[in-house]
Design a protein around this motif. Sequence first.
Motif, short mmCIF file in Angstrom:
data_model
loop_
_atom_site.label_atom_id
_atom_site.label_comp_id
_atom_site.label_asym_id
_atom_site.label_seq_id
_atom_site.Cartn_x
_atom_site.Cartn_y
_atom_site.Cartn_z
N ALA A 194 0.83 -1.20 0.00
CA ALA A 194 0.00 0.00 0.00
C ALA A 194 0.87 1.25 0.00
CB ALA A 194 -0.93 -0.01 1.21
N PHE A 195 0.75 2.08 -1.04
CA PHE A 195 1.52 3.30 -1.17
C PHE A 195 0.72 4.51 -0.71
CE2 PHE A 195 3.58 0.47 -4.14
CZ PHE A 195 4.93 0.81 -4.06
N GLU A 196 1.39 5.43 -0.04
CA GLU A 196 0.79 6.72 0.32
C GLU A 196 1.91 7.75 0.39
OE1 GLU A 196 -1.11 9.87 0.87
OE2 GLU A 196 -2.24 8.01 0.53
N ARG A 197 1.73 8.88 -0.28
CA ARG A 197 2.79 9.88 -0.35
C ARG A 197 2.72 10.93 0.75
NH1 ARG A 197 1.13 13.47 -5.69
NH2 ARG A 197 -0.82 14.35 -4.87
N SER A 198 1.55 11.11 1.37
CA SER A 198 1.39 12.11 2.44
C SER A 198 1.73 11.48 3.79
CB SER A 198 -0.04 12.64 2.46
OG SER A 198 -0.32 13.34 3.65
N GLU A 199 2.66 12.10 4.51
CA GLU A 199 3.07 11.55 5.80
C GLU A 199 1.90 11.53 6.80
OE1 GLU A 199 6.56 12.12 9.21
OE2 GLU A 199 6.56 13.33 7.37
N LYS A 200 1.10 12.59 6.78
CA LYS A 200 -0.05 12.66 7.69
C LYS A 200 -1.06 11.57 7.38
CE LYS A 200 -3.65 15.80 9.37
NZ LYS A 200 -4.22 17.18 9.27
N ARG A 201 -1.38 11.41 6.10
CA ARG A 201 -2.35 10.39 5.70
C ARG A 201 -1.77 8.98 5.86
NH1 ARG A 201 -6.66 11.52 2.53
NH2 ARG A 201 -6.24 9.82 1.06
N LEU A 227 4.03 6.95 -8.17
CA LEU A 227 4.54 7.33 -9.49
C LEU A 227 6.06 7.40 -9.53
CD1 LEU A 227 1.95 10.09 -10.50
CD2 LEU A 227 2.01 7.68 -11.20
N LYS A 228 6.69 7.40 -8.35
CA LYS A 228 8.15 7.46 -8.29
C LYS A 228 8.79 6.08 -8.20
CE LYS A 228 8.28 12.08 -6.25
NZ LYS A 228 8.76 12.92 -5.12
N THR A 229 7.99 5.03 -8.26
CA THR A 229 8.54 3.68 -8.21
C THR A 229 9.07 3.29 -9.58
OG1 THR A 229 6.38 2.68 -8.75
CG2 THR A 229 6.93 2.95 -6.41
N GLU A 230 9.96 2.32 -9.60
CA GLU A 230 10.55 1.82 -10.84
C GLU A 230 9.87 0.50 -11.22
OE1 GLU A 230 11.89 1.07 -14.09
OE2 GLU A 230 12.75 2.91 -13.23
N PRO A 231 9.08 0.48 -12.28
CA PRO A 231 8.33 -0.73 -12.66
C PRO A 231 9.19 -1.98 -12.83
CG PRO A 231 7.58 1.16 -13.93
CD PRO A 231 8.81 1.59 -13.20
N GLU A 232 10.44 -1.79 -13.23
CA GLU A 232 11.31 -2.93 -13.48
C GLU A 232 12.02 -3.43 -12.23
OE1 GLU A 232 11.28 -4.42 -16.34
OE2 GLU A 232 9.91 -2.89 -17.12
N ASP A 233 11.77 -2.78 -11.09
CA ASP A 233 12.38 -3.20 -9.83
C ASP A 233 11.95 -4.63 -9.51
OD1 ASP A 233 12.87 -3.63 -7.00
OD2 ASP A 233 13.14 -1.46 -6.82
N PRO A 234 12.89 -5.52 -9.19
CA PRO A 234 12.58 -6.92 -8.89
C PRO A 234 11.54 -7.10 -7.77
CG PRO A 234 14.93 -6.64 -9.16
CD PRO A 234 14.34 -5.26 -9.14
N GLY A 268 -2.21 -10.40 8.98
CA GLY A 268 -2.42 -9.43 7.92
C GLY A 268 -1.53 -9.68 6.71
N ASN A 269 -1.83 -9.01 5.63
CA ASN A 269 -1.04 -9.19 4.41
C ASN A 269 -0.70 -7.87 3.72
OD1 ASN A 269 -3.66 -8.60 3.58
ND2 ASN A 269 -3.58 -9.93 1.79
N VAL A 270 -0.85 -6.76 4.46
CA VAL A 270 -0.59 -5.44 3.87
C VAL A 270 0.70 -4.84 4.42
CG1 VAL A 270 -1.45 -3.12 3.44
CG2 VAL A 270 -3.06 -5.03 3.64
N GLU A 271 1.59 -4.47 3.52
CA GLU A 271 2.80 -3.73 3.89
C GLU A 271 2.67 -2.31 3.34
OE1 GLU A 271 6.41 -5.63 2.79
OE2 GLU A 271 6.12 -7.32 4.16
N THR A 272 2.95 -1.32 4.17
CA THR A 272 2.78 0.07 3.75
C THR A 272 4.11 0.70 3.35
OG1 THR A 272 2.98 0.81 6.05
CG2 THR A 272 0.76 0.36 5.22
N VAL A 273 4.02 1.64 2.40
CA VAL A 273 5.21 2.35 1.92
C VAL A 273 4.89 3.84 1.84
CG1 VAL A 273 6.88 2.62 0.06
CG2 VAL A 273 5.93 0.36 0.55
N LEU A 274 5.68 4.67 2.54
CA LEU A 274 5.51 6.11 2.49
C LEU A 274 6.26 6.63 1.26
CD1 LEU A 274 4.57 8.79 3.69
CD2 LEU A 274 6.59 8.77 5.17
N LEU A 275 5.55 6.67 0.14
CA LEU A 275 6.19 7.02 -1.13
C LEU A 275 5.11 7.29 -2.18
CD1 LEU A 275 8.91 7.14 -2.80
CD2 LEU A 275 8.45 4.74 -3.39
N ASP A 276 5.39 8.23 -3.07
CA ASP A 276 4.51 8.48 -4.21
C ASP A 276 4.67 7.30 -5.16
OD1 ASP A 276 3.23 9.30 -6.52
OD2 ASP A 276 3.98 11.36 -6.41
#
Length: 222
Positions: free
Chosen positions: A142-149, A191-198, A181-189
């Motif tokens: 789960a990605f979210e770019r806003s630190e507050k959210r 759109l800034k991820t690299e699709p080819e990342d393993p 649970g099965n959700v890992e969260t990432v504080l990141l936009d």
Amino acid sequence: EKGWKLVDGEGDGPCFLIESRSFATSKHVPNLLAFPPKSTSEILSTDLYKKGEIVLQDLASCIPAQVLNPFKWETTNPIQAHKDGGSQVSKNPKKRKRSGEKQGGEKEEEKEEFQAVDATSAPGNKTSHLSALMKGRSKITAFERSEKRYKTLRSLLSRSGALRTRQGTTSKDGMEGATLGNVETVLLDFLKTEPEDPRWAKVKYMLVDPSCSGSGIVNRLD
């Protein structure tokens, strides 16, 4: 036990649940309960809500996760599933490897054939719904770019039991070493991820529900 009454079906319109303390099962989304609009404040005060046993969400917001539901598509013929609502099971569904014991007593790690991504997660209602539909199996990032959210996201996922609890930590039920649970969260936009990342090699499903201005909404019941 608390005086709530289950009524039959969802009626013919959005305002059929006008009787106090009444609810119904949704005809649109399985395992979803429909409550009268004016019951929100009362539900928010219940232990079920405070403990994360139930999550409040508009019906329309429940549709994305229901349509995406990876396990439906993994165990059905996609074309036929679209025609009959996902009720036909394939003769050769993909098998999921579960944790087990290898020869010699060595524990085998649980392996998943696919993963899912929620690109715009906060506050986490849809993410927790998707997790429930996947029965806590496989993995959702789960990605979210806003630190507050992001803090709100983790709070909701933790309360609902959807947040992945690492080995060696204590779950909300007091079980040491449990992995829930099965959700890992990432504080990141996203759109800034690299699709080819393993790391995303096993991702086959993506939930994308960008923030909406809400303009044009006349009545939330429509």
